[in-house]
Design a protein around this motif. Sequence first.
Motif, short mmCIF file in Angstrom:
data_model
loop_
_atom_site.label_atom_id
_atom_site.label_comp_id
_atom_site.label_asym_id
_atom_site.label_seq_id
_atom_site.Cartn_x
_atom_site.Cartn_y
_atom_site.Cartn_z
N HIS A 170 -6.01 -7.48 -2.12
CA HIS A 170 -5.34 -7.81 -1.32
C HIS A 170 -5.19 -7.44 0.24
O HIS A 170 -4.78 -8.20 1.34
CB HIS A 170 -4.10 -8.83 -1.49
N GLY A 171 -5.27 -6.13 0.22
CA GLY A 171 -4.66 -5.92 1.56
C GLY A 171 -3.69 -5.14 1.98
O GLY A 171 -2.40 -4.98 1.02
N GLY A 172 -3.02 -4.33 3.35
CA GLY A 172 -1.74 -4.31 3.29
C GLY A 172 -1.13 -5.42 4.55
O GLY A 172 -2.38 -6.53 5.38
N ALA A 173 -0.08 -4.87 5.36
CA ALA A 173 0.49 -5.91 6.22
C ALA A 173 0.12 -6.13 7.17
O ALA A 173 0.07 -5.36 8.35
CB ALA A 173 2.56 -6.09 6.12
N ALA A 174 0.63 -7.23 7.91
CA ALA A 174 -0.52 -6.93 9.55
C ALA A 174 1.27 -7.34 10.65
O ALA A 174 1.63 -8.32 9.59
CB ALA A 174 -1.06 -7.72 10.04
N GLY A 175 1.57 -7.93 11.88
CA GLY A 175 2.07 -8.24 12.36
C GLY A 175 3.29 -8.17 12.58
O GLY A 175 3.93 -7.23 11.88
N PRO A 176 4.40 -9.53 11.99
CA PRO A 176 5.65 -9.31 11.91
C PRO A 176 5.96 -8.64 10.28
O PRO A 176 7.18 -8.54 10.07
CB PRO A 176 6.49 -10.57 12.39
N MET A 177 5.14 -8.99 9.32
CA MET A 177 5.25 -8.34 8.16
C MET A 177 5.53 -6.17 8.53
O MET A 177 5.84 -6.16 7.02
CB MET A 177 4.05 -8.90 7.01
N LYS A 178 4.40 -6.57 9.17
CA LYS A 178 4.43 -4.48 9.29
C LYS A 178 5.59 -3.83 8.78
O LYS A 178 6.30 -2.96 8.23
CB LYS A 178 4.24 -4.11 10.22
N PRO A 179 6.96 -4.39 9.78
CA PRO A 179 7.95 -3.70 10.18
C PRO A 179 8.84 -4.20 8.80
O PRO A 179 9.54 -3.03 8.64
CB PRO A 179 8.70 -3.92 11.06
N VAL A 180 8.63 -4.83 8.05
CA VAL A 180 8.79 -5.73 6.85
C VAL A 180 8.71 -4.60 5.95
O VAL A 180 10.09 -4.08 5.49
CB VAL A 180 9.01 -6.77 6.01
N VAL A 181 7.53 -4.53 5.64
CA VAL A 181 7.21 -2.97 5.45
C VAL A 181 8.03 -1.95 4.98
O VAL A 181 8.29 -1.59 4.54
CB VAL A 181 5.53 -3.20 4.41
N ALA A 182 7.67 -1.50 6.83
CA ALA A 182 8.23 -0.95 6.72
C ALA A 182 10.20 -0.05 7.11
O ALA A 182 10.34 0.46 5.37
CB ALA A 182 8.47 -0.27 8.22
N GLY A 183 10.49 -1.55 6.25
CA GLY A 183 11.74 -1.02 6.24
C GLY A 183 12.64 -1.08 5.01
O GLY A 183 13.74 -0.90 4.51
N LEU A 184 11.49 -2.06 4.67
CA LEU A 184 11.91 -2.07 2.75
C LEU A 184 11.73 -0.48 1.93
O LEU A 184 11.95 0.04 0.77
CB LEU A 184 10.94 -2.46 1.53
N GLY A 185 10.72 0.52 2.52
CA GLY A 185 10.82 1.82 2.47
C GLY A 185 12.08 2.62 1.67
O GLY A 185 11.53 3.30 1.76
N ARG A 186 13.00 2.17 2.90
CA ARG A 186 14.40 2.89 3.04
C ARG A 186 15.06 2.91 1.17
O ARG A 186 15.71 3.54 0.62
CB ARG A 186 15.05 2.91 3.34
#
Lengths: 444, 161
Positions: free
Chosen positions: A278-294
């Motif tokens: 599917h690929g990766g997050a872009a736009g406002p979903m990018k900080p979401v993926v970064a945030g879930l990383g913790r």
Amino acid sequence: MWRRLASRRERNPGRRSPWWRRLIVGFGLLAVAGGAAFFLAWQPAIEPVSTPDRASFQPDQIRKGAALASAGFCSTCHTTDETKPFAGGYPLKTPFGTIYGTNITPDRDTGIGTWSLAAFRRSMREGIDRAGSHLYPAFPYTHFTQLTDGDIEALYAYLMTRDAVRAEAPEPDLPFPYSIRPLLAGWNLLFLRVGPLPAGDSGDPVLERGRYLSEALSHCSACHAPRNALRAERAELHFAGGMAEGWWSPPLDRSSPAPVPWTRETLFNYLHSWDSAHGGAAGPMKPVVAGLGRLPEADVRAIARYVAATMGLPAPDRPAPAEKPTDIAPARADEIHRRGAGIYRGACASCHESGGRVPFTVASLGQHTTLAGPLPDNVIRVILEGVHPPEGEVGAIMPGYAGVLDADQIADLLAYLRVRFTNAPAWPALKDDVRRIGAEEPKG
Amino acid sequence: MLRLTVNGRDHDLDVDPDTPLLYVLRDDLALNGARYGCGLGQCGACTVAVEGRPVLSCVTPVSVLAGRSILTLEGLGTPEQPGTIQRAFVAEQAAQCGYCIPGMIVRAHALLVQNPDPSDAEIRRSLNLNLCRCGTHLRILAAVHRAARETRGAASEDDRS
């Protein structure tokens, strides 16, 4: 409904009360409603306290709060300057006007340094600040109200042990009547359900954990559900997709147009880093993926499990990806598509025709949900701005084409991509969409 | 036939319109300043400027550039008469293997046209898309600072005269 009431009245003409009586009843109701509104709107201040000492919190609790704050995306709106985390000031543009993220560092004058745990809990559960003033629902307290006491305490422990920063957040820039905060009592009456997440009946603890994180903490539906005229999420369309900062937020329910159905594994990959299908997050979903990383990895897996369950099996009428992705149907291969195909071959193919061999490309563009979606906005934004990983991190790199392709060329390219890689209907007003998005102020 | 305007000169070319600009520059126009690095728009060695904006020529088909003015490294000076930025790169000895330098210079040129007095952070942000494998980044930064100073100095001398 009015017509129904009227006809009922006509059927019972004898029971119609005289006009003066209705007037008195009307005024009476108005007075009661006004009194009730005042009663509802008025909230007491909670006494200021001395800022709790760092040593009064357990290190484990602070650590837990850090992960929760990260996966609740507090810093998206409460941090503008990375060197001053949580000091507020982020301008959030709403259809009504601009409001600014507040300072949630423990500064006593401009932050939450005088807030007791009870005051913090009330703000999270009811959207009321320590002084008793209503907060705007851009702060997702409609979700945070469902957080457990333990999680709210951990968030409090984390925030109260950050560096205090003196920074006054600007006042909201909202026109009348939105500037009248007590009116939010009415909004809350309509749209806020205070209290914990209703217990689920799945009997699956992983799925229930995912449901709690997705609904109470990470508030997925804040972007992935449509909103009504008062900007409340439409509960009946929970996860039916919405908009976030000019980006289309795809549905997370059965109406997902994803050409390749999502599974809990691919959702986990996507939420964790990048998924090869599917690929990766872009736009406002990018900080979401970064945030879930913790969050602990098991928690991200639980979210993926829950979202995969809400998506269920694909809707039967969902268009499949184009069957022969290398051929254009001859009837549709007109001049626009010839121009678009030329741009694609010169600008896109070196990466996107590599069959997924270039790092962070999927085998075919037809696998991306956004290309099959109802709005072209996300694809336009990616073409204009490109994709850039956060500084110092590994991720997809795509150059932006804002200075290269003009609006007509991007529209031709998009028309071609849509025909070649999807079976979805053509996007109707591509040139207007590209011009509208291209004319926005550049970000950053 | 396709007309391209490169460094102020018009060229009528008989090329496949899908061809990336980089190949036309190097193969048909013998302008070898822009380099082939990755061919994927990831490294910046092929950077040229189109109407003042930096563009990756390896992923830009010539068909979209008809009638637009293109600037390459050669348009900024010659070995005999190097331009301000090129002189600054020589003065700071910013090249090691040199492969990335044409892209760096053209992007720095585009930046200085937009912003004659960039901060260190602004230069870093602008050059972020151009990779250097040898590690001469600090010299490249110094060269762009020097070029900015000298361009501003020349401009203020022009004002005085």
